[in-house]
Design a protein around this motif. Structure first.
Motif, PDB file in Angstrom:
ATOM      1  N   LEU A   1      -2.647  -5.013 -13.477  1.00 34.03           N
ATOM      2  CA  LEU A   1      -3.121  -4.267 -12.307  1.00 34.03           C
ATOM      3  C   LEU A   1      -4.583  -3.858 -12.478  1.00 34.03           C
ATOM      4  O   LEU A   1      -5.342  -3.818 -11.503  1.00 34.03           O
ATOM      5  CB  LEU A   1      -2.263  -3.018 -12.091  1.00 34.03           C
ATOM      6  CG  LEU A   1      -0.833  -3.243 -11.602  1.00 34.03           C
ATOM      7  CD1 LEU A   1      -0.087  -1.914 -11.542  1.00 34.03           C
ATOM      8  CD2 LEU A   1      -0.810  -3.920 -10.241  1.00 34.03           C
TER       9      LEU A   1
ATOM     10  N   THR B   1      -5.877  -7.345  -8.313  1.00 31.89           N
ATOM     11  CA  THR B   1      -6.534  -7.025  -7.044  1.00 31.89           C
ATOM     12  C   THR B   1      -6.991  -8.308  -6.349  1.00 31.89           C
ATOM     13  O   THR B   1      -6.995  -8.378  -5.105  1.00 31.89           O
ATOM     14  CB  THR B   1      -7.747  -6.105  -7.272  1.00 31.89           C
ATOM     15  OG1 THR B   1      -8.591  -6.674  -8.279  1.00 31.89           O
ATOM     16  CG2 THR B   1      -7.301  -4.717  -7.699  1.00 31.89           C
TER      17      THR B   1
ATOM     18  N   ILE C   1       4.254  -2.581  -4.956  1.00 34.43           N
ATOM     19  CA  ILE C   1       4.148  -2.869  -6.388  1.00 34.43           C
ATOM     20  C   ILE C   1       4.767  -1.745  -7.208  1.00 34.43           C
ATOM     21  O   ILE C   1       4.429  -0.574  -7.028  1.00 34.43           O
ATOM     22  CB  ILE C   1       2.679  -3.075  -6.798  1.00 34.43           C
ATOM     23  CG1 ILE C   1       2.133  -4.338  -6.119  1.00 34.43           C
ATOM     24  CG2 ILE C   1       2.548  -3.195  -8.315  1.00 34.43           C
ATOM     25  CD1 ILE C   1       0.688  -4.621  -6.417  1.00 34.43           C
TER      26      ILE C   1
ATOM     27  N   ASN D   1       4.963  -0.276 -10.870  1.00 41.01           N
ATOM     28  CA  ASN D   1       4.195  -0.304 -12.104  1.00 41.01           C
ATOM     29  C   ASN D   1       5.131  -0.093 -13.292  1.00 41.01           C
ATOM     30  O   ASN D   1       5.791   0.936 -13.397  1.00 41.01           O
ATOM     31  CB  ASN D   1       3.122   0.784 -12.051  1.00 41.01           C
ATOM     32  CG  ASN D   1       2.265   0.837 -13.300  1.00 41.01           C
ATOM     33  OD1 ASN D   1       1.735   1.865 -13.633  1.00 41.01           O
ATOM     34  ND2 ASN D   1       2.119  -0.286 -13.990  1.00 41.01           N
TER      35      ASN D   1
END
Length: 295
Positions: A100, A105, A121, A123
């Motif tokens: 990430l 991105t 998303i 994490n």
């Protein structure tokens, strides 16, 4: 037949970790969501939630979560094939912190040019993401494990490389002319969280031939802050080479052992009943990772 409105509520309270936040996301009262899930539990004959903070699914709940995920994919496929209006259903993906913080991105930017599907998303550490896929909480993930889950597929993306870095100020203060594994490991270091232990100890063993040692490490669970702590001379840090290219080029960070690099293989996992949107997303992930990672 299962109550799919109740299943949707069940999925949302799990996604947000509480009845209150799940109800807000659904634009319903907390009482209404609670009643829906109670009816679902009556229908399936057992509890689907462990009522703790945050909420967790029971084994039965995990089966239902996996089922509703598959139904969502099938519905999107049917919508696409029938020529109905575009239904931009969300894609749920589990990705680790370092990805990430570096190249994901670019994945998001490229995919957003192709489709309007929201991407949710989750994490999690690369050792934990595959578990989220097995539990049906996500449709795809990046993992350091290559073996596909039952009913899924996987593809190797490449290798993420890590080196041990410190600032010139840190080196002058703590190491001076003694940059040896024994000396470095006796000075302040950094860990992201409890899952980061495996990565650091693998580096110590494989790259430095040094027994696992964590007693001098701070814990700092922020990818951006992690690198900044190293730049500011608080501690040494094991960082992805991709993340600190600029800092190394400008002299803010120095690789303590330039010839010692830990390579972590990364794999893309996805469910076999993939939607067209997830298929496009997978292609973008593979393309960007080929540009960014080493083979």
């Amino acid at each position: 037949m299962l109550d799919y409105a109740a299943l949707h509520s069940f999925r949302e309270v799990l996604r947000y970790g509480s009845f209150e936040r799940g109800a807000q996301a659904l634009n319903l009262t907390q009482s209404a969501v609670s009643q829906k899930i109670k009816r679902l539990e009556q229908q399936v004959g057992g509890p689907v939630l462990v009522r703790m903070k945050p909420l967790k699914a029971t084994p039965l709940g995990e089966q239902l979560l996996s089922h509703v995920q598959k139904v969502s994919v099938l519905e999107e496929q049917l919508t696409t094939r029938s020529g109905a209006a575009d239904h931009a259903s969300p894609l749920s993906v589990a990705v680790n912190n370092d990805v990430l913080a570096t190249w994901f991105t670019e994945v998001m930017a490229r995919f957003s040019e192709m489709r309007s599907n929201p991407v949710h998303i989750y994490n999690a550490d690369q050792t934990q993401t595959r578990t989220l896929l097995q539990q049906g909480k996500v449709m795809a993930c990046i993992s350091q494990t290559g073996t596909p889950i039952t009913g899924g597929q996987s593809a190797r993306l490449g290798t993420m490389n890590y080196q041990l870095y410190a600032s010139p100020g840190f080196i002058q203060r703590y190491l001076q002319n003694d940059i040896s594994p024994e000396r470095v490991m006796s000075t302040p270091g950094l860990l992201y969280d409890e899952f980061d232990v495996t990565l650091l100890t693998d580096y110590q063993r494989e790259c430095l031939d040094f027994p696992p040692s964590l007693t001098t490490c701070h814990w700092y669970p922020s990818s951006h802050g992690f690198a900044k702590m190293a730049v500011e001379g608080v501690a040494w840090a094991l960082l992805p080479t991709l993340q600190v290219k600029q800092e190394v080029a400008s002299g803010q960070l120095i690789s303590l052992f330039p010839s010692k690099q830990l390579g972590v293989p990364l794999f893309w996992h996805w469910t076999e009943q993939a939607s067209h949107a997830l298929g496009d997303f997978s292609q973008v992930v593979k393309h960007i990772s080929k540009e960014q990672l080493t083979p």
